[in-house]
Scaffold this motif. Structure first.
Motif, mmCIF file in Angstrom:
data_model
loop_
_atom_site.group_PDB
_atom_site.id
_atom_site.type_symbol
_atom_site.label_atom_id
_atom_site.label_comp_id
_atom_site.label_asym_id
_atom_site.label_seq_id
_atom_site.Cartn_x
_atom_site.Cartn_y
_atom_site.Cartn_z
ATOM 1 N N UNK A 164 9.715 -0.738 2.807
ATOM 2 C CA UNK A 164 9.973 -1.934 3.471
ATOM 3 C C UNK A 164 10.199 -0.906 5.295
ATOM 4 N N UNK A 165 10.515 0.021 5.480
ATOM 5 C CA UNK A 165 9.982 0.574 6.991
ATOM 6 C C UNK A 165 8.807 0.181 7.427
ATOM 7 N N UNK A 166 8.011 0.726 6.687
ATOM 8 C CA UNK A 166 6.645 0.169 7.329
ATOM 9 C C UNK A 166 6.184 -0.850 7.518
ATOM 10 N N UNK A 167 6.458 -1.421 6.878
ATOM 11 C CA UNK A 167 6.728 -3.351 6.754
ATOM 12 C C UNK A 167 7.192 -3.799 7.630
ATOM 13 N N UNK A 168 8.295 -3.615 8.316
ATOM 14 C CA UNK A 168 9.608 -3.690 8.796
ATOM 15 C C UNK A 168 9.727 -5.912 7.892
ATOM 16 N N UNK A 169 10.594 -4.965 7.147
ATOM 17 C CA UNK A 169 11.119 -6.286 6.061
ATOM 18 C C UNK A 169 12.254 -5.493 5.836
ATOM 19 N N UNK A 170 13.085 -6.580 4.765
ATOM 20 C CA UNK A 170 14.273 -6.220 4.592
ATOM 21 C C UNK A 170 14.416 -7.482 2.921
ATOM 22 N N UNK A 171 14.986 -7.382 2.516
ATOM 23 C CA UNK A 171 14.919 -8.121 0.908
ATOM 24 C C UNK A 171 16.522 -8.227 0.739
ATOM 25 N N UNK B 299 0.927 -1.459 0.200
ATOM 26 C CA UNK B 299 0.089 0.119 -0.135
ATOM 27 C C UNK B 299 0.563 0.767 -0.046
ATOM 28 N N UNK B 300 2.057 1.386 0.958
ATOM 29 C CA UNK B 300 3.153 2.296 0.663
ATOM 30 C C UNK B 300 2.734 3.209 -0.842
ATOM 31 N N UNK B 301 3.975 1.638 -1.976
ATOM 32 C CA UNK B 301 4.002 1.608 -3.437
ATOM 33 C C UNK B 301 2.654 1.710 -4.162
#
Length: 344
Positions: free
Chosen positions: A310-317, A272-274
């Motif tokens: 990524x920051x909003x969902x607390x994820x990393x790639x 949703x952020x993107x």
């Protein structure tokens, strides 16, 4: 950055692993190759109090008698100055001499009470797992979330372009008729405005206005495009953290706290952020500007290279290992020495 409790490699000493309770490091470190226990480390008991040692050259004082002093024994005469009461009285000579020399004049042994708490007690200072330690004499090593290297900017860009190409093809099939109708509505206006521009005629009088359905068609096109993007990306990311583009490039999005599927809620927040700003393209391209800012944000984020979504969902790639299963979303088996949740 909030990091969930768990066993992580200590940024201060990559050869050890410690337990992060969400606020600080606790417990004693263990070797990085050792298998950590389940849950937090046991609480270490405080050290026992140290009794003052007896002065050198003086014997230890005898323990005090358990009861009253015994009286005279049969066949033994009481000593001089002894109390003659039945069954009571100090031993002979008691009270005529003071304590032994130096008794009570010595303090605790050197260093007693000057030591702090045992190692691991409380919350030792230090950065959360995955953060660079502030006292590295040289450039700190790149973080390795869950034992995997971070995905490069080039791989992420190519994966995103592949995904946008797939979404574009879906729009050609599903949204094509609405786009064709919208072009018919605005073509007379655009053609006349172009002709006047070539003739250096800035006048807007007499310009044919777009058809009455142009506004509704534009909104319908944006809604359909957003829905197609949602249907393409969110279910795939919720399942294994990979879209078609990420699968082809061998990268995957994972939660920061553990190597596990994102789940629908986290995948929705990430998309949703993107993706939702697509609806704001109607407002003078504002949505497109927001998406461009999000797309370039990993270039300025250190050390985890996180985009805004990524920051909003607390994820990393992360980059998956180059194995025969690479490119198909199959990661190598977990190393027992690096259980899920490790960040180094």
């Amino acid at each position: 950055m909030s990091v969930q409790p768990g066993w992580y490699v200590d940024p201060a000493d990559p050869e050890t692993r410690r337990y992060w309770d969400g606020e600080g490091w606790i417990g004693a470190p263990i070797p990085v190759d050792a298998t950590p226990p389940e849950g937090p480390p046991p609480v270490e008991p405080p050290p026992p109090p140290v009794s003052p040692a007896a002065p050198a050259g003086h014997p230890a004082a005898p323990p005090p008698p358990a009861g009253p002093f015994p009286g005279p024994q049969p066949g033994h005469a009481p000593g001089p100055g002894a109390h003659q009461g039945p069954g009571y009285g100090p031993p002979p000579g008691y009270g005529h001499h003071g304590p032994p020399p130096g008794y009570g004049q010595h303090g605790p042994p050197p260093g007693y009470g000057q030591h702090g708490p045992p190692p691991g007690h409380g919350h030792p200072q230090g950065p959360p797992p995955g953060w660079p330690y502030p006292t590295w004499p040289v450039r700190p090593p790149q973080p390795r979330p869950h034992g995997l290297p971070l995905a490069g900017y080039g791989a992420r860009l190519v994966a995103r372009l592949i995904d946008l190409g797939v979404v574009f093809l879906l729009n050609v099939v599903v949204n094509g008729w609405f786009v064709w109708r919208y072009v018919e509505e605005v073509t007379p206006y655009l053609r006349e405005a172009w002709r006047r521009g070539l003739a250096n005629n800035p006048s807007t009088e007499g310009l044919p206005q777009p058809g009455e359905q142009a506004g509704g068609l534009q909104i319908a096109i944006l809604l359909i495009a957003t829905a197609l993007w949602f249907a393409y990306e969110v279910p795939a990311m919720a399942g294994n953290g990979q879209t078609l583009g990420k699968r082809l490039m061998g990268i995957r999005a994972v939660p920061m706290e553990a190597d596990q599927p994102l789940g629908f809620g986290r995948a929705l927040r990430r998309w949703s952020t993107l993706g939702l700003p697509t609806l704001l393209w109607y407002c003078c391209g504002l949505g497109l500007l927001l998406q461009l800012v999000d797309a370039v944000s990993p270039l300025f984020d250190q050390p985890l290279r996180q985009a805004l979504h990524d920051k909003r969902a607390l994820t990393v790639v992360v980059q998956l290992p180059r194995t025969p299963g690479a490119g198909t979303g199959t990661a190598a088996p977990h190393d027992p020495a690096n259980p899920p949740g490790d960040t180094r």
